[in-house]
Design an enzyme around this catalytic site. Structure first.
Site, PDB file in Angstrom:
ATOM      1  CG  ASP A   1      38.636  36.572  41.796  1.00 40.29           C
ATOM      2  OD1 ASP A   1      38.344  37.029  40.673  1.00 40.29           O
ATOM      3  OD2 ASP A   1      39.636  35.850  41.993  1.00 40.29           O
ATOM      4  CD  GLU A   2      42.449  37.029  44.838  1.00 35.89           C
ATOM      5  OE1 GLU A   2      43.009  36.543  45.834  1.00 35.89           O
ATOM      6  OE2 GLU A   2      42.785  36.746  43.667  1.00 35.89           O
TER       7      GLU A   2
END
Ligand SMILES: *[C@@H]1O[C@H](CO)[C@@H](O)[C@H](O)[C@H]1NC(C)=O
Ligand SMILES: *[C@@H]1O[C@H](CO)[C@@H](O)[C@H](O)[C@H]1NC(C)=O
Ligand SMILES: *[C@@H]1O[C@H](CO)[C@@H](O)[C@H](O)[C@H]1NC(C)=O
Ligand SMILES: *[C@@H]1O[C@H](CO)[C@@H](O)[C@H](O)[C@H]1NC(C)=O
Ligand SMILES: *[C@@H]1O[C@H](CO)[C@@H](O)[C@H](O)[C@H]1NC(C)=O
Ligand SMILES: *[C@@H]1O[C@H](CO)[C@@H](O)[C@H](O)[C@H]1NC(C)=O
Ligand SMILES: *[C@@H]1O[C@H](CO)[C@@H](O)[C@H](O)[C@H]1NC(C)=O
Length: 538
Positions: free
Chosen positions: A333-334
């Protein structure tokens, strides 16, 4: 004019006036189960409980997990149901005997396991059970995990009489099984260290709520408390402090404790983003981020360097020895793609190979995932799917962002399974249990697709306790009983409570979560008051 004025007065006084009645807002129920069983036939006939005349018998298969569970629940039933020792010996109460509902003493519980025990809980495990409460009660299950869930239910059926002198249990017939197989809690131990005793207590509370996956988000940007034997320098330089790390024995005891509760432990080593703490020991596996020609810090892992993958291969191998579950969460993620974009060497690499930054993310995952053991089941955050990283359809996608309905439809249509978390972030401090209670992921997808087949891919969900604002002192009360709402949504039929955010929650649920909260408190979980004024019997 006069009439209008009167109406105005009526409306404003209606708005301002709030009537307060004395007493708790939602008095707790007595002997109601949380999460609600699938099928339950309740009776007004009741039995008296007397610890010296009660015994649990194993009438089918037996094993250590079962013996330990029986020991645990016998203790809970005898000592954690609110009976105060000071009230014993009880005065003889004749009224009970005169009641037509009184059926005598509860003699015992027969636990009949119809198949041998399994060693470890797993994704496909059977958690169903049947329970008949009568003078000699019977709990039957074809799986050790179902037997454990049934014992929890049995313990929850006991209630104190109003004078608190007597513990009772009603005649009941329950047939129960979970709606979803993956019912998890994510705990982040990087932003704040959570002690071993709190983690074990958290597992106890999960078992009280029939949750079965402990998703251990063990390391992140801020700290690396996992103490590797292969790479001791990772925590040696990446932990906040050497006194707050998880050693091999700690991890083994979490896994073993969870196993006895029928809870799986899935580790998350989030890569290639959220890895800044790895860089204290291994700065060369991270990317230098540039701004206006200058290095401004370290970003995600460098996907073009062989040492990145060498480190991951050796570390993952150790992690998978310590965590026996086949599932492994690799994060994704991210990822700060701008950092990759800013780095001159990566820019050169992308130019030479005609790649974009999202291609770099793909390239990274294509090389990192095969480093896991061959029979691994991989879990990733939704971005990995969203960025078009080629993934085998076995990969389990964790949906956590907004627009979750269209995201779920896309993920399912692509043939993936998913777990849902979008509306279940416990770090949202202003959300109460009612805000977590409504979202049923299958119902939401069904309402837009009317496709029953698609729903099979929604295997469950997780409540997520990110660690920025919680530590040992407040994490239990931040999680409980708010995560109990998620636990019931994932276990019980979706006819329980409400189906959409527009329906109101039936009062029954408010009363029942009060009892469940008091029950958790009696059993040592520092749960916060669910809805408002009230009290638990001290
Ligand atoms: C248990 O039985 C009593 C009467 O004996 C009744 O008032 C109560 O509602 C019953 N409780 C449940 C949970 O069925
Ligand atoms: C069940 O197994 C446990 C440990 O394996 C043992 O201590 C216990 O005595 C057994 N109980 C019965 C009824 O056989
Ligand atoms: C509970 O009682 C019902 C009805 O008598 C029976 O069908 C069922 O098999 C019983 N279950 C157990 C676990 O004894
Ligand atoms: C990295 O690995 C690739 C593929 O195994 C190999 O071709 C390359 O020479 C390696 N690079 C370095 C710097 O070792
Ligand atoms: C670069 O990639 C794009 C899209 O993947 C492709 O259309 C283009 O032909 C490629 N260019 C070269 C020089 O390979
Ligand atoms: C997975 O299997 C392949 C081929 O069978 C083998 O080369 C590889 O070493 C295995 N990987 C692991 C991590 O065991
Ligand atoms: C329902 O979803 C399944 C799985 O994606 C798909 O094969 C099927 O065609 C869909 N059915 C309808 C009526 O769209």
């Amino acid at each position: 004019m006069y009439y209008l004025l009167l109406v105005f007065i009526f409306i404003t006084s209606g708005l301002c006036m709030s009537i307060v009645n004395p007493g708790p807002r939602f008095p707790p129920t007595k002997g109601e189960v949380w999460p609600k069983p699938q099928e339950e036939i309740k009776d007004t006939a009741f039995y008296k409980f007397n610890p010296s005349h009660f015994s649990v018998k194993v009438t089918g298969h037996n094993c250590t997990i079962l013996a330990k569970a029986i020991e645990r629940y016998s203790y809970i039933i005898k000592s954690k149901n609110g009976v105060r020792r000071s009230l014993e010996p009880r005065r003889k109460k004749k009224s009970a005997h005169r009641s037509s509902s009184y059926q005598g003493r509860l003699a015992g519980l027969d636990v009949e396991l119809t198949a041998p025990c399994e060693e470890y809980p797993h994704f496909e495990m059977d958690e169903s059970y049947n329970l008949n409460v009568s003078a000699t009660s019977v709990l039957r299950s074809s799986s050790i995990w179902g037997a454990i869930r049934g014992l929890e239910t049995f313990a929850q059926l006991f209630y104190l009489t109003d004078d608190r002198n007597e513990l009772r249990v009603n005649k009941t017939q329950i047939s129960d099984y979970p709606r979803y197989s993956h019912r998890g809690l994510l705990l982040d131990t990087s932003r704040h260290y959570i002690s071993m005793s709190t983690i074990l207590k958290m597992l106890d509370a999960m078992a009280m709520n029939k949750m079965n996956v402990f998703h251990w988000h063990i390391v992140d940007d801020q700290s690396f408390p996992y103490q590797s034997e292969r790479f001791p320098e990772l925590s040696g330089q990446g932990a906040y402090d050497q006194s707050i790390v998880y050693k091999k024995e700690d991890i083994e005891s979490v896994v073993e404790y969870a196993r006895n509760l029928g809870i799986r432990v899935i580790p998350e080593f989030d890569v290639p983003g959220h890895t800044r703490s790895w860089g204290n020991a291994f700065p060369s596996v991270l990317t230098e981020c540039y701004s206006q020609g200058n290095v401004i810090g370290l970003g995600p892992m460098d996907p073009t360097k062989n040492i990145t993958y060498k480190l991951l291969r050796d570390l993952f191998q150790e992690v998978q020895e310590w965590f026996p579950d086949k599932y492994f969460h690799i994060g994704g993620d991210e990822v700060e793609l701008d950092c990759w974009r800013s780095n001159p060497e990566l820019r050169e690499y992308m130019n030479q190979n005609n790649l974009t930054v999202t291609d770099l993310h793909s390239m990274f995952m294509r090389q990192a995932i095969p480093l896991l053991a061959n029979d691994s089941e991989v879990v990733v955050w939704q971005e990995v799917f969203d960025e078009g990283v080629p993934l085998s359809t076995d990969t389990l996608i964790q949906v956590w962002k907004g627009s979750w309905i269209s995201e779920m439809v896309n993920v399912l249509t692509a043939g993936h399974r998913l777990i849902f978390s979008s509306t279940w972030y416990l770090d949202a401090m202003s959300s109460g249990w009612t805000d977590y209670y409504w979202a049923d992921p299958r119902q939401m997808v069904y309402d837009v697709t009317y496709n029953q087949t698609l729903l099979n891919g929604i295997v469950g969900g997780e409540a997520c306790m990110w660690g920025e604002m919680v530590d040992d002192r407040n994490v239990m009360s931040r999680v409980w009983p708010r995560a109990s709402a998620v636990a019931e949504r994932l276990w019980s039929a979706n006819t329980i409570g409400r189906r959409s955010m527009y329906d109101s929650i039936p009062p029954e649920v408010y009363h029942r979560i009060e009892e469940h909260t008091c029950r958790m408190i009696r059993r040592g979980v520092e749960a916060q008051p669910p809805t408002g004024p009230g009290f638990c019997i001290p």
